[in-house]
Design an enzyme around this catalytic site. Structure first.
Site, PDB file in Angstrom:
ATOM      1  N   GLU A   1      -3.326  -7.842   7.348  1.00  0.00           N
ATOM      2  CA  GLU A   1      -2.080  -7.829   8.110  1.00  0.00           C
ATOM      3  C   GLU A   1      -2.194  -8.690   9.365  1.00  0.00           C
ATOM      4  OE1 GLU A   1       0.740  -6.097   7.452  1.00  0.00           O
ATOM      5  OE2 GLU A   1       0.042  -4.897   5.770  1.00  0.00           O
TER       6      GLU A   1
ATOM      7  N   HIS B   1       0.839  -1.200   0.000  1.00  0.00           N
ATOM      8  CA  HIS B   1       0.000   0.000   0.000  1.00  0.00           C
ATOM      9  C   HIS B   1       0.875   1.252   0.000  1.00  0.00           C
ATOM     10  CE1 HIS B   1       1.017   0.620   4.229  1.00  0.00           C
ATOM     11  NE2 HIS B   1       0.783  -0.684   4.400  1.00  0.00           N
TER      12      HIS B   1
END
Length: 88
Positions: free
Chosen positions: A82, A9
């Protein structure tokens, strides 16, 4: 044959101060948004068929900004999330 292109990201404020984000849903900062738009431009014409992101906002927004140029089908998968690091 399926080929995967993996990217991280865009930048967040927590990245900037080296803070572990884990599964905390931290959004992109303005610089991270600019990064994602530039990545979209650099990936145009590379034969990418779709974009798959985690459900975290920083990943979804990165994918959406990249996709402003590419115009591809986008999908989310929570399995790409995550690790939960607890309260670091």
């Amino acid at each position: 044959m399926t080929t995967f292109f993996c990217m991280r990201h865009g930048l967040t404020e927590w990245n900037r101060v080296c803070r572990i984000q884990g599964n905390s849903d931290i959004e992109l900062c303005d610089e991270g948004r600019d990064m994602a738009r530039k990545w979209g431009e650099s990936l145009a014409g590379e034969g990418i068929d779709c974009i798959l992101t985690s459900t975290l906002s920083r990943a979804r927004e990165t994918g959406a900004l990249v996709n402003e140029v590419l115009g591809l089908p986008m999908f989310e998968d929570e399995r790409l999330g995550e690790q939960d690091w607890g309260r670091w």
